[in-house]
Design a protein around this motif. Structure first.
Motif, PDB file in Angstrom:
ATOM      1  N   MET A   1       1.181  -0.836  -0.166  1.00  0.00           N
ATOM      2  CA  MET A   1       0.250   0.053   0.098  1.00  0.00           C
ATOM      3  C   MET A   1       0.830   1.303  -0.084  1.00  0.00           C
ATOM      4  SD  MET A   1      -2.858   1.081   2.755  1.00  0.00           S
ATOM      5  CE  MET A   1      -3.342   2.799   3.288  1.00  0.00           C
ATOM      6  N   GLN A 204      -8.164  14.168  -3.973  1.00  0.00           N
ATOM      7  CA  GLN A 204      -8.942  12.699  -4.402  1.00  0.00           C
ATOM      8  C   GLN A 204      -9.633  12.778  -5.405  1.00  0.00           C
ATOM      9  OE1 GLN A 204     -11.985  11.761  -1.250  1.00  0.00           O
ATOM     10  NE2 GLN A 204     -11.622  13.874  -0.181  1.00  0.00           N
ATOM     11  N   GLY A 208      -6.384   8.493  -7.158  1.00  0.00           N
ATOM     12  CA  GLY A 208      -6.708   6.895  -7.784  1.00  0.00           C
ATOM     13  C   GLY A 208      -6.242   6.477  -9.390  1.00  0.00           C
ATOM     14  N   SER A 212      -3.106   3.939  -9.981  1.00  0.00           N
ATOM     15  CA  SER A 212      -3.175   2.153 -10.744  1.00  0.00           C
ATOM     16  C   SER A 212      -2.208   3.055 -11.984  1.00  0.00           C
ATOM     17  CB  SER A 212      -4.632   3.145 -11.495  1.00  0.00           C
ATOM     18  OG  SER A 212      -5.568   3.902 -12.498  1.00  0.00           O
ATOM     19  N   ASN A 241     -10.741   9.309   3.572  1.00  0.00           N
ATOM     20  CA  ASN A 241     -10.393   8.543   1.802  1.00  0.00           C
ATOM     21  C   ASN A 241      -9.610   8.559   1.406  1.00  0.00           C
ATOM     22  OD1 ASN A 241     -13.738   9.514   3.152  1.00  0.00           O
ATOM     23  ND2 ASN A 241     -12.945  10.940   2.090  1.00  0.00           N
ATOM     24  N   TYR A 242      -8.581   9.400   1.504  1.00  0.00           N
ATOM     25  CA  TYR A 242      -7.385   9.373   0.656  1.00  0.00           C
ATOM     26  C   TYR A 242      -6.537   7.965   0.937  1.00  0.00           C
ATOM     27  CZ  TYR A 242      -6.626  14.439  -0.746  1.00  0.00           C
ATOM     28  OH  TYR A 242      -6.775  14.745  -2.483  1.00  0.00           O
ATOM     29  N   ALA A 244      -8.611   5.252   1.669  1.00  0.00           N
ATOM     30  CA  ALA A 244      -8.880   4.338   0.728  1.00  0.00           C
ATOM     31  C   ALA A 244      -8.919   4.461  -0.337  1.00  0.00           C
ATOM     32  CB  ALA A 244     -10.621   4.727   1.170  1.00  0.00           C
ATOM     33  N   ILE A 245      -8.411   5.628  -0.881  1.00  0.00           N
ATOM     34  CA  ILE A 245      -7.821   5.243  -2.213  1.00  0.00           C
ATOM     35  C   ILE A 245      -6.096   4.443  -2.387  1.00  0.00           C
ATOM     36  CG2 ILE A 245      -6.894   6.771  -4.359  1.00  0.00           C
ATOM     37  CD1 ILE A 245      -8.880   8.710  -2.563  1.00  0.00           C
ATOM     38  N   CYS A 246      -5.510   4.456  -0.931  1.00  0.00           N
ATOM     39  CA  CYS A 246      -4.093   4.292  -1.318  1.00  0.00           C
ATOM     40  C   CYS A 246      -4.428   2.798  -1.183  1.00  0.00           C
ATOM     41  CB  CYS A 246      -3.779   4.878  -0.050  1.00  0.00           C
ATOM     42  SG  CYS A 246      -2.454   6.634  -0.067  1.00  0.00           S
ATOM     43  N   ARG A 247      -5.349   2.481  -0.558  1.00  0.00           N
ATOM     44  CA  ARG A 247      -5.448   1.367  -0.881  1.00  0.00           C
ATOM     45  C   ARG A 247      -5.813   0.382  -1.742  1.00  0.00           C
ATOM     46  NH1 ARG A 247      -6.973   2.254   4.857  1.00  0.00           N
ATOM     47  NH2 ARG A 247      -9.113   2.926   4.274  1.00  0.00           N
ATOM     48  N   ALA A 248      -6.770   1.479  -2.399  1.00  0.00           N
ATOM     49  CA  ALA A 248      -7.331   0.726  -3.811  1.00  0.00           C
ATOM     50  C   ALA A 248      -5.732   0.446  -4.926  1.00  0.00           C
ATOM     51  CB  ALA A 248      -8.757   1.344  -4.001  1.00  0.00           C
TER      52      ALA A 248
END
Length: 248
Positions: A1, A204, A208, A212, A241-242, A244-248
Motif C-alpha cells: 500500500m 481525491q 486513484g 493505478s 478517504n485518501y 482508501a484510495i491508497c489501499r485501492a
C-alpha cells in the motif's frame, strides 16, 4: 500500500494569518495520525510564511511519540536567515525519517519544478552524504521525464519524489495521459534501485488514476488539496478517504 504523508503547511498559513496559536498545527497532525496517516510532512521556508522552526521541533516530538514518519522538505542551499536556522540545521536537531530536497526559492508561491542534477548534483553531494550520516533517508524532487536518474543514483539518493503538478493540471482538463510520463520515470528509477514518492496537486479526484497508472509508489505527500477538502468533509474523514484510495 502507498503510504500517505499529510502536509500541514496550510494549517500554519491559517494560523499565521491571525498571529495566534489557532488553528493548531500540532492538533491537525495528531488528528491526521489518529485517522491513519502514515506520516507528516512540513516544508519550512526561510521567510517562515507558514511552518516555523518551533513547529518543526514540536512535530518531530509528536511523530516520534506516535511512531509516524516525519518528512522535512526544503532547499538545502537556502542560507540561515533571522530565526530560520537553515534546512540542514533543522534536520540535524530533529532527525526526521526523510528529507526531501526541493529546488525552491522565495519567489515561488509553491514548488514548481524538480532538480537539474547536471547543474546542481556536485553541490548536492555533501548534503546527501551528511543526511545519510545522520541516518536520514534522502528523497529529491524531480520532474517526470528527467534524464538525471543515473546521476541521482550516483549521488546515493534513496528516493525521488515525482513532481505531479503537470499531471494534476492535465487531469483537470480531462487528460489523464500525463500519468504515463510519470510511470515511465518511476519504472526507470526502480530499475536503478531508487524508490518512488509523488506529490503536488494530488487530490481525491486524480489520485486513484495516478496510482493505478504508476504502480509501486511508496509514498504520496498531500497538503493543499487535502486541507481544502477537509474544510467541507472534516480532517479525519478526508484522511480516511485518501487512505482508501491508497489501499485501492
Amino acid at each position: 500500500m502507498t503510504s500517505l504523508s499529510v502536509n500541514v503547511n496550510k494549517i500554519a498559513v491559517l494560523r499565521n494569518s491571525r498571529g495566534s496559536a489557532e488553528p493548531s498545527v500540532l492538533k491537525a497532525a495528531e488528528t491526521a495520525i489518529a485517522a491513519g496517516a502514515h506520516g507528516i510532512t512540513v516544508h519550512p521556508r526561510p521567510d517562515q510564511r507558514h511552518i516555523t522552526p518551533a513547529d518543526v521541533d514540536a512535530l518531530a516530538q509528536l511523530c516520534r511519540k506516535q511512531g509516524a514518519e516525519y518528512n522535512i522538505e526544503g532547499n538545502p542551499f537556502a542560507p540561515a536567515r533571522g530565526d530560520y536556522p537553515g534546512l540542514m540545521a533543522l534536520i540535524e536537531r530533529t532527525r526526521p525519517t526523510q528529507a526531501t530536497l526541493v529546488p525552491d526559492g522565495d519567489g515561488q508561491i509553491t514548488s514548481d519544478h524538480g532538480f537539474d542534477l547536471h547543474a546542481d548534483g556536485a553541490r548536492l553531494q555533501p548534503y546527501v552524504q551528511q543526511l545519510h550520516d545522520w541516518g536520514v533517508r534522502v528523497s529529491i524532487f524531480m520532474d517526470a521525464g528527467t534524464p538525471d536518474l543515473a546521476l541521482a543514483k550516483g549521488l546515493g539518493i534513496d528516493r525521488i519524489e515525482l513532481y505531479t503538478g503537470p499531471y494534476a493540471e492535465a487531469f483537470a482538463h480531462g487528460d489523464s495521459s500525463a500519468a504515463a510520463a510519470c510511470a515511465r520515470t518511476a519504472a526507470e528509477a526502480r530499475v536503478l534501485g531508487i524508490g518512488v514518492n509523488a506529490g503536488h496537486d494530488l487530490n481525491q479526484a486524480n489520485l486513484g488514476v495516478f496510482l493505478s497508472t504508476v504502480p509501486s509508489v511508496l509514498e504520496v505527500s498531500i497538503g493543499h488539496a487535502l486541507i481544502g477538502e477537509a474544510l467541507y468533509q472534516g480532517l479525519e474523514t478526508t484522511v480516511r478517504n485518501y487512505l482508501a484510495i491508497c489501499r485501492a
